[in-house]
Design a protein around this motif. Structure first.
Motif, PDB file in Angstrom:
ATOM      1  N   SER A  86       0.815  -1.206   0.000  1.00  0.00           N
ATOM      2  CA  SER A  86       0.000   0.000   0.000  1.00  0.00           C
ATOM      3  C   SER A  86       0.854   1.263   0.000  1.00  0.00           C
ATOM      4  O   SER A  86       0.538   2.237  -0.692  1.00  0.00           O
ATOM      5  CB  SER A  86      -0.928  -0.020   1.214  1.00  0.00           C
ATOM      6  N   ARG A  96      -5.945   2.519  -7.740  1.00  0.00           N
ATOM      7  CA  ARG A  96      -6.515   1.436  -6.937  1.00  0.00           C
ATOM      8  C   ARG A  96      -7.694   0.799  -7.662  1.00  0.00           C
ATOM      9  O   ARG A  96      -8.470   1.475  -8.316  1.00  0.00           O
ATOM     10  CB  ARG A  96      -6.986   1.948  -5.580  1.00  0.00           C
ATOM     11  N   ASP A 105      -7.452  -1.562   1.743  1.00  0.00           N
ATOM     12  CA  ASP A 105      -6.245  -2.370   1.879  1.00  0.00           C
ATOM     13  C   ASP A 105      -6.542  -3.632   2.683  1.00  0.00           C
ATOM     14  O   ASP A 105      -7.493  -3.688   3.454  1.00  0.00           O
ATOM     15  CB  ASP A 105      -5.141  -1.581   2.590  1.00  0.00           C
ATOM     16  N   LYS A 132       0.419  -3.799   4.759  1.00  0.00           N
ATOM     17  CA  LYS A 132      -0.831  -3.494   4.076  1.00  0.00           C
ATOM     18  C   LYS A 132      -0.652  -3.736   2.584  1.00  0.00           C
ATOM     19  O   LYS A 132       0.274  -3.225   1.969  1.00  0.00           O
ATOM     20  CB  LYS A 132      -1.260  -2.054   4.334  1.00  0.00           C
ATOM     21  N   ALA A 134      -2.445  -3.541  -1.210  1.00  0.00           N
ATOM     22  CA  ALA A 134      -3.479  -2.864  -1.986  1.00  0.00           C
ATOM     23  C   ALA A 134      -3.617  -3.549  -3.341  1.00  0.00           C
ATOM     24  O   ALA A 134      -2.699  -4.215  -3.814  1.00  0.00           O
ATOM     25  CB  ALA A 134      -3.113  -1.394  -2.173  1.00  0.00           C
TER      26      ALA A 134
END
Length: 193
Positions: A86, A96, A105, A132, A134
């Motif tokens: 992320s 995204r 996330d 994290k 994404a």
């Protein structure tokens, strides 16, 4: 266009018949327009039909090549989803994928003891490092080696892949390879254990 014409003309004269008529036309041209020897037949009678045949072949190859180019462009610009850290995605202002996990996330615990295959006591779980992840939407032409791709059911596979995980039983996945080898039956592929 700059690389199409030389390659296409080269391919035309790799054919023995076209090369034969070009050589005969050149010999007739030399005989007609120089004093080396005389030629009674005008070289246009050979070179003009040869030029017509090659022009039609080049036009046909050009149309097919243009269609292939448009098809490749459409496939290369199709969107797919890759997994990224992320922080890196935010730093690079990546796009995204909002349709997966509502653009949120996913937190993953980084277990350094995974390779040792030992379980972690509950007292040590709080010390695990979190990362994290994404989901980024990218064009297929921007996929590079090392990217982790998310491929869902009925999605076209955008590149050569190694299956790391599957939602199916035993980590299996069925793929159709009709665009590669023409076979329409499904082939079983398994994740690496």
């Amino acid at each position: 266009l700059l690389n199409f014409l030389p390659v296409a003309i080269y391919e035309q004269f790799r054919r023995v018949a076209n090369l034969y008529f070009l050589i005969v036309g050149a010999v007739m041209f030399i005989g007609q327009y120089t004093d080396l020897y005389s030629s009674v037949v005008d070289p246009v009678t050979i070179l003009f039909p040869l030029a017509c045949v090659i022009s039609v072949s080049l036009l046909q190859e050009g149309i097919v090549d243009l269609g292939r180019h448009r098809s490749d462009s459409q496939v290369n610009n199709h969107q797919c989803v890759i997994l990224r850290r992320s922080e890196k995605l935010d730093a690079e202002s990546g796009n995204r994928a909002d349709n997966i996990n509502r653009g949120q996330d996913v937190e993953v615990e980084m277990d350094k003891n995974y390779l040792e295959r030992r379980s972690i006591p509950s007292t040590e779980r709080s010390t695990l490092e979190c990362c994290k992840i994404a989901f980024e939407s990218v064009k297929r032409m921007d996929i590079r080696q090392g990217h982790l791709l998310l491929v869902r059911n009925r999605d076209m596979i955008p590149a050569d892949l190694v299956i790391l995980a599957s939602s199916a039983d035993n980590g299996n996945a069925y793929i159709e390879t009709s665009s590669i080898d023409g076979e329409t039956n499904l082939k079983l592929r398994s994740t690496a254990n």
